[in-house]
Design an enzyme around this catalytic site. Structure first.
Site, PDB file in Angstrom:
ATOM      1  N   ASP A 137       0.847  -1.188   0.000  1.00 51.97           N
ATOM      2  CA  ASP A 137       0.000   0.000   0.000  1.00 51.97           C
ATOM      3  C   ASP A 137       0.890   1.248   0.000  1.00 51.97           C
ATOM      4  OD1 ASP A 137      -2.305  -1.496   0.175  1.00 51.97           O
ATOM      5  OD2 ASP A 137      -2.665  -1.113   2.297  1.00 51.97           O
ATOM      6  N   MET A 138       0.334   2.377  -0.445  1.00 55.60           N
ATOM      7  CA  MET A 138       1.082   3.636  -0.351  1.00 55.60           C
ATOM      8  C   MET A 138       0.409   4.502   0.699  1.00 55.60           C
ATOM      9  SD  MET A 138       3.829   4.899  -1.547  1.00 55.60           S
ATOM     10  CE  MET A 138       4.282   4.415  -3.213  1.00 55.60           C
ATOM     11  N   GLN A 166      -0.668   6.991  -6.344  1.00 59.76           N
ATOM     12  CA  GLN A 166      -1.830   7.837  -5.989  1.00 59.76           C
ATOM     13  C   GLN A 166      -1.921   9.003  -6.978  1.00 59.76           C
ATOM     14  OE1 GLN A 166       0.387   8.327  -2.494  1.00 59.76           O
ATOM     15  NE2 GLN A 166      -1.130   7.475  -1.109  1.00 59.76           N
ATOM     16  N   ARG A 187      -1.141  -0.773  -8.645  1.00 54.32           N
ATOM     17  CA  ARG A 187      -2.499  -0.327  -8.302  1.00 54.32           C
ATOM     18  C   ARG A 187      -2.545   1.195  -8.417  1.00 54.32           C
ATOM     19  NH1 ARG A 187      -3.737  -1.171  -2.324  1.00 54.32           N
ATOM     20  NH2 ARG A 187      -3.982  -3.351  -2.915  1.00 54.32           N
ATOM     21  N   LYS A 190      -6.810   7.176  -6.167  1.00 50.84           N
ATOM     22  CA  LYS A 190      -6.750   8.645  -6.112  1.00 50.84           C
ATOM     23  C   LYS A 190      -5.837   9.124  -4.988  1.00 50.84           C
ATOM     24  CE  LYS A 190     -11.295   9.541  -8.121  1.00 50.84           C
ATOM     25  NZ  LYS A 190     -12.590  10.262  -8.004  1.00 50.84           N
ATOM     26  N   GLY A 191      -5.831   8.403  -3.862  1.00 51.10           N
ATOM     27  CA  GLY A 191      -5.015   8.822  -2.707  1.00 51.10           C
ATOM     28  C   GLY A 191      -5.904   9.231  -1.553  1.00 51.10           C
ATOM     29  N   ALA A 192      -5.607   8.707  -0.379  1.00 53.44           N
ATOM     30  CA  ALA A 192      -6.517   8.878   0.763  1.00 53.44           C
ATOM     31  C   ALA A 192      -5.930   9.688   1.912  1.00 53.44           C
ATOM     32  CB  ALA A 192      -6.919   7.493   1.274  1.00 53.44           C
ATOM     33  N   THR A 229     -10.766   2.140  -7.940  1.00 54.79           N
ATOM     34  CA  THR A 229     -11.645   3.301  -7.790  1.00 54.79           C
ATOM     35  C   THR A 229     -13.095   2.829  -7.754  1.00 54.79           C
ATOM     36  OG1 THR A 229     -12.325   5.431  -8.753  1.00 54.79           O
ATOM     37  CG2 THR A 229     -11.752   3.702 -10.319  1.00 54.79           C
ATOM     38  N   HIS A 230     -13.942   3.632  -7.088  1.00 52.20           N
ATOM     39  CA  HIS A 230     -15.385   3.357  -7.128  1.00 52.20           C
ATOM     40  C   HIS A 230     -16.079   4.369  -8.029  1.00 52.20           C
ATOM     41  CE1 HIS A 230     -13.612   2.554  -3.135  1.00 52.20           C
ATOM     42  NE2 HIS A 230     -14.151   1.377  -3.337  1.00 52.20           N
TER      43      HIS A 230
HETATM   44  C1  LIG Z   1      -8.592  -1.482  -3.614  1.00 54.37           C
HETATM   45  C2  LIG Z   1      -8.217  -0.132  -3.100  1.00 54.37           C
HETATM   46  C3  LIG Z   1      -6.971   0.048  -2.509  1.00 54.37           C
HETATM   47  C4  LIG Z   1      -6.590   1.298  -2.061  1.00 54.37           C
HETATM   48  N1  LIG Z   1      -5.307   1.485  -1.588  1.00 54.37           N
HETATM   49  C5  LIG Z   1      -4.900   2.732  -1.266  1.00 54.37           C
HETATM   50  C6  LIG Z   1      -3.534   3.008  -0.912  1.00 54.37           C
HETATM   51  O1  LIG Z   1      -2.682   2.112  -0.864  1.00 54.37           O
HETATM   52  N2  LIG Z   1      -3.206   4.278  -0.626  1.00 54.37           N
HETATM   53  C7  LIG Z   1      -4.112   5.311  -0.669  1.00 54.37           C
HETATM   54  O2  LIG Z   1      -3.748   6.462  -0.430  1.00 54.37           O
HETATM   55  N3  LIG Z   1      -5.402   5.076  -0.979  1.00 54.37           N
HETATM   56  C8  LIG Z   1      -5.809   3.840  -1.282  1.00 54.37           C
HETATM   57  N4  LIG Z   1      -7.129   3.623  -1.636  1.00 54.37           N
HETATM   58  C9  LIG Z   1      -8.140   4.683  -1.420  1.00 54.37           C
HETATM   59  C10 LIG Z   1      -8.233   5.623  -2.590  1.00 54.37           C
HETATM   60  O3  LIG Z   1      -7.068   6.404  -2.674  1.00 54.37           O
HETATM   61  C11 LIG Z   1      -9.442   6.573  -2.444  1.00 54.37           C
HETATM   62  O4  LIG Z   1      -9.302   7.334  -1.293  1.00 54.37           O
HETATM   63  C12 LIG Z   1     -10.792   5.860  -2.401  1.00 54.37           C
HETATM   64  O5  LIG Z   1     -10.817   4.755  -3.247  1.00 54.37           O
HETATM   65  C13 LIG Z   1     -11.914   6.818  -2.829  1.00 54.37           C
HETATM   66  O6  LIG Z   1     -11.678   7.286  -4.128  1.00 54.37           O
HETATM   67  P1  LIG Z   1     -12.529   6.831  -5.428  1.00 54.37           P
HETATM   68  O7  LIG Z   1     -11.552   6.579  -6.502  1.00 54.37           O
HETATM   69  O8  LIG Z   1     -13.389   5.699  -5.090  1.00 54.37           O
HETATM   70  O9  LIG Z   1     -13.308   8.115  -5.870  1.00 54.37           O
HETATM   71  P2  LIG Z   1     -14.255   9.136  -5.110  1.00 54.37           P
HETATM   72  O10 LIG Z   1     -14.347  10.323  -5.998  1.00 54.37           O
HETATM   73  O11 LIG Z   1     -13.801   9.340  -3.699  1.00 54.37           O
HETATM   74  O12 LIG Z   1     -15.627   8.377  -5.069  1.00 54.37           O
HETATM   75  C14 LIG Z   1     -16.377   8.060  -6.224  1.00 54.37           C
HETATM   76  C15 LIG Z   1     -17.675   7.411  -5.793  1.00 54.37           C
HETATM   77  O13 LIG Z   1     -17.384   6.169  -5.158  1.00 54.37           O
HETATM   78  C16 LIG Z   1     -18.212   5.973  -4.032  1.00 54.37           C
HETATM   79  N5  LIG Z   1     -17.371   6.035  -2.813  1.00 54.37           N
HETATM   80  C17 LIG Z   1     -16.072   6.430  -2.750  1.00 54.37           C
HETATM   81  N6  LIG Z   1     -15.593   6.334  -1.485  1.00 54.37           N
HETATM   82  C18 LIG Z   1     -16.618   5.887  -0.746  1.00 54.37           C
HETATM   83  C19 LIG Z   1     -16.744   5.576   0.630  1.00 54.37           C
HETATM   84  N7  LIG Z   1     -15.718   5.722   1.503  1.00 54.37           N
HETATM   85  N8  LIG Z   1     -17.940   5.125   1.058  1.00 54.37           N
HETATM   86  C20 LIG Z   1     -18.981   4.966   0.208  1.00 54.37           C
HETATM   87  N9  LIG Z   1     -18.921   5.242  -1.117  1.00 54.37           N
HETATM   88  C21 LIG Z   1     -17.752   5.686  -1.583  1.00 54.37           C
HETATM   89  C22 LIG Z   1     -19.218   7.078  -4.079  1.00 54.37           C
HETATM   90  O14 LIG Z   1     -20.297   6.653  -4.851  1.00 54.37           O
HETATM   91  C23 LIG Z   1     -18.457   8.194  -4.763  1.00 54.37           C
HETATM   92  O15 LIG Z   1     -19.296   9.133  -5.371  1.00 54.37           O
HETATM   93  C24 LIG Z   1      -7.502   2.390  -2.140  1.00 54.37           C
HETATM   94  C25 LIG Z   1      -8.750   2.195  -2.738  1.00 54.37           C
HETATM   95  C26 LIG Z   1      -9.106   0.978  -3.236  1.00 54.37           C
HETATM   96  C27 LIG Z   1     -10.418   0.833  -3.903  1.00 54.37           C
END
Ligand SMILES: Cc1cc2nc3c(=O)[nH]c(=O)nc-3n(C[C@H](O)[C@H](O)[C@H](O)COP(=O)(O)OP(=O)(O)OC[C@H]3O[C@@H](n4cnc5c(N)ncnc54)[C@H](O)[C@@H]3O)c2cc1C
Length: 311
Positions: A137-138, A166, A187, A190-192, A229-230
């Site tokens: 993970d990052m 990210q 992977r 977007k970055g969390a 991504t979702h």
């Molecule tokens: C498999 C996986 C591994 C990951 N690993 C890392 C990592 O190593 N490092 C890191 O910094 N980040 C990681 N992330 C988190 C990522 O960076 C985002 O913060 C997170 O995925 C939300 O971004 P999004 O691309 O889904 O888009 P967003 O623009 O945040 O969301 C798009 C849509 O998805 C749905 N959604 C998104 N988040 C949520 C939520 N929490 N609850 C309910 N619905 C939601 C909603 O419908 C939203 O409108 C990971 C994510 C995934 C899926």
């Protein structure tokens, strides 16, 4: 703004104590976390595999503060991987593991990188014996350099070790270009975490545009992109770009988090795409939960409603 407040909250020990000891948090945690134990994690893994999904398992915890604890985290992964290979489910080996570098020692001062590298090596050996893979993970932006350094070193022995890029970081397009090599599992998310403007895009639009540039770079190369991504628009763009790049459906995968858009996970898998669900387990869920709340204000509402309903 709300996101910044929540990220600050995530660093508060006092708030962590209040939230983690409150019984009301349980419903919200259960939505995003498989449970506290390996049995819980493997139970959820079997269900997801039965639905045609793939899995990556994450043992919750981060920013370990002593070497013994870092080694104990690695031991937990090794024991889990042992159960993946002998777990009595034909496809349990289709699950892999995701490891947070700070959970296995990165961040332990001047020896942190060495400690983390040793622990990740032990996990990679166990994964190889189980016939599966590891993804790093990052975490925070100032850890990108040490994590990529460890990745390059470890890939000499474990070429299938995956990493995360990210899209909110300005450097990421260049990192994707450098990582888009044969066999390279990357992977893209977007970055969390919070990151300053000097190193990160801050508007949603810029982060999304960067995601598209990064995914095009990865899909055009010979590596194995894991598109995490979702976001419905980005998923659609990824599918279209994969077709344009002439990619067979098994040459890349989508990834989503456990508990988020499960119907979309199943829909995509039913189209023949490879879809992997990131399944966290363990009792150290606080930092993970706060990041999920910060991503989506509606989740915060869900959390507050569950607070109110239990009073
Ligand atoms: C498999 C996986 C591994 C990951 N690993 C890392 C990592 O190593 N490092 C890191 O910094 N980040 C990681 N992330 C988190 C990522 O960076 C985002 O913060 C997170 O995925 C939300 O971004 P999004 O691309 O889904 O888009 P967003 O623009 O945040 O969301 C798009 C849509 O998805 C749905 N959604 C998104 N988040 C949520 C939520 N929490 N609850 C309910 N619905 C939601 C909603 O419908 C939203 O409108 C990971 C994510 C995934 C899926």
């Amino acid at each position: 703004m709300l996101r910044r407040v929540l990220m600050a909250v995530s660093a508060s020990d006092r708030m962590e104590k209040i939230v983690t000891t409150a019984p009301i948090a349980r419903d919200v945690v259960a939505r995003f976390v498989a449970g506290a134990t390996q049995d819980d994690a493997l139970g959820v893994t079997r269900q997801l595999l039965d639905r045609g999904l793939l899995v990556t398992l994450d043992y919750l915890g981060e920013h370990t503060t002593d070497p013994d604890q870092a080694a104990a985290v690695a031991d937990e992964y090794i024991s889990l991987l042992g159960r993946l290979s002998g777990g009595g489910h034909a496809r349990l080996g289709a699950a892999e593991v995701s490891v947070k570098p700070t959970a296995v020692g990165l961040g332990l001062g001047e020896h942190g990188e060495k400690t983390a590298t040793e622990n990740i090596t032990r996990i990679c050996v166990a994964a190889r014996e189980a016939g599966t893979t590891v993804t790093l993970d990052m975490e925070e932006h100032d850890l990108v350099e040490p994590v990529l350094r460890m990745l390059h070193e470890l890939r000499e022995d474990f070429p299938d070790l995956g990493c995360v890029i990210q899209s909110y970081l300005r450097r990421s397009e260049a990192d994707c270009a450098a990582l888009a090599a044969a066999g390279s599992r990357v992977r893209l998310c977007k970055g969390a975490y919070g990151a300053p403007e000097q190193v990160a895009f801050t508007s949603r639009r810029e982060i999304d545009l960067s995601y598209v540039r990064c995914l095009k770079t990865l899909l055009a190369g010979p590596g194995y992109p894991m598109l995490a991504t979702h976001d419905p628009r980005l998923i659609e763009i990824a599918g279209a770009q994969a077709i344009l790049a002439g990619r067979p459906v098994d040459s890349f995968e989508y990834q989503m988090l456990y508990g988020i858009r499960p119907a979309e996970q199943r829909r995509l898998a039913a189209t023949g795409a490879r879809v992997r669900v990131y399944v966290p387990y363990g009792s150290d869920w606080y930092g993970y939960l706060v990041r999920r709340l910060a991503e989506r204000p509606a989740n915060l509402g869900f959390f507050l409603r569950s607070l109110a309903s239990k009073r």
